[in-house]
Enzyme design. Sequence first.
Site, short mmCIF file in Angstrom:
data_model
loop_
_atom_site.label_atom_id
_atom_site.label_comp_id
_atom_site.label_asym_id
_atom_site.label_seq_id
_atom_site.Cartn_x
_atom_site.Cartn_y
_atom_site.Cartn_z
CG ASP A 38 2.21 0.48 8.25
OD1 ASP A 38 1.89 -0.12 7.20
OD2 ASP A 38 1.40 0.72 9.16
CG ASP A 67 1.19 -3.76 5.25
OD1 ASP A 67 2.00 -2.87 5.55
OD2 ASP A 67 -0.03 -3.66 5.48
CG HIS A 110 -0.43 3.04 12.59
ND1 HIS A 110 -1.69 2.54 12.71
CD2 HIS A 110 0.06 2.54 11.42
CE1 HIS A 110 -1.98 1.78 11.67
NE2 HIS A 110 -0.91 1.76 10.86
CG HIS A 132 -0.50 0.05 2.53
ND1 HIS A 132 -0.23 1.24 3.17
CD2 HIS A 132 -0.25 -0.92 3.44
CE1 HIS A 132 0.17 1.00 4.42
NE2 HIS A 132 0.18 -0.30 4.61
CD GLU A 162 -3.26 -1.28 4.89
OE1 GLU A 162 -3.18 -2.35 5.51
OE2 GLU A 162 -2.94 -0.18 5.42
CD GLU A 163 -2.04 2.37 7.43
OE1 GLU A 163 -2.87 1.91 8.25
OE2 GLU A 163 -0.84 2.06 7.43
#
Length: 508
Positions: free
Chosen positions: A291, A352, A446, A279, A323-324
């Site tokens: 990520d 991923d 994140h 992604h 994606e997130e």
Amino acid sequence: MVFFSGLALCAAFASATALQIPLLSSSHHAPLGHPNGTKSMVNSTELQDLVSGDRLMARAKKMYEIAKLGEEEYNHPTRVIGSAGHLGTLSYIYETILQLGDYYTVSNQSFPAVSGNVFESRLVIGDGVPKSTRTMGLTPPTKDNEPVHGDVVLVANEGCQGSDYPDSVAGNIAFIKRGVCPFGTKSEHAGRMGAVAAVVYNYEKDPVSGTLGTPSPDHVATFGLSGEEAGPVLKKLEKGKRVDAIAYMDAEVNQILTVNIIAQTSDGDADNCVMLGAHSDSVTEGPGINDDGSGTMSLLEVATQLTKFNVSNCVRFAWWAGEEEGLLGSDYYVASLSDEENQKIRLFMDYDMMASPNFAYQIYNATNALNPNGSEQLRDLYIKWYEDQGLNYAFIPFDGRSDYDGFIRNGIPGGGIATGAEGIKTQKEFEMFGGRAGEQYDPCYHMLCDDVGNVDLTAWVVNTKLIAHSVATYAQSFKGFPKRDLKVAPESNAYTNTAKYHGPKLFM
């Protein structure tokens, strides 16, 4: 980096309504090769040998500079969909593939998405500010983007039914247990009953985060809270004591257009495609270099080196957007496939998070018993490769947390590898992989610190070589790999009844 207005992303393939993406530069390099000619058939060892850690790190540095394009709007580097950082990422991917000449046919797929941004938030319960507070993805703001006050009102059961919400929740803050229904459903019920905000607390000690999913006019500002910090509040409420709270959320939710980028080899059997994806977006909170910048860049590196070989079966690379936000891009892509096009995809491989700093070599435990036939054979390919390299590996649940989910649900075999996200490395895993026991695989998962310093180059190179191996193996031959079974309906897969997630964040 300079944007050149008027240059459309893959204009030759885009529809009139496609999102227009400016390229990062106007330079074009000579193509590295053409699928026809004197090149040899792709060979796994030779393709792996071309993987370079230096080139991966150079890409990471460029990706971070791209993420800085988001600073003006978000006050920090980010590549979240809708941001200048994500537009720059799309431009970088597209331009990189363009430079490979006619080895690939490149197309973009525009689709509508929802973008959320939390500019500022605060939750005070009683006289304390919980440290584990999280804001839900796609949460609306509090009224007028101002603080709201009220009592904490305990919701019955798991807040999945409107009847779980007492009348006293009106004008107050709903306190809801995480459970089996989507967070968006809980927030919606709270809003319909007049709550001014909602807090979803975990039944475990850990923090809880997620997304509200498709926006609803009834959603209210929604926070997540760990079970550990929710415990004292619950005790007071269960004893009939009053607990007041202040909630503040300055946020916005917008409808936007974003883009998937698909690059398919011009050569190779187009009726038998090996497909792989990563992604292209990050979360709002940071630049997302691990990520999933790591997966994005691994695919770019393998796609670049593959041009030096011929292939028997077509190879299709995909970079998903959204994606997130809940696997938006991959879901849209799979849903748009006709039955005939669906059957041409022999398998899908998801890559991923390839470079977590406290990594473990993780393989999705995809079995044929619970997934489309062929998923287990892909899993076993990863196992054999790690074993052949003398490397340890661990299995992780194949539970819907990444872009493979839409493929599996639609009958396409799949699998993938990872290096770990917010999970905690065990002592046994420390003995297997080194690193630090008792800490997250990715301590910056994140977060703003998911930058160039947040990748382990050893793990990244190892896994990029494994990606190359997976591509070379199936690009050369599907011998021994199960054929797609036209008689098996996608909805008959046991997987669809066992997956607990749909995306990187819990929906339930």
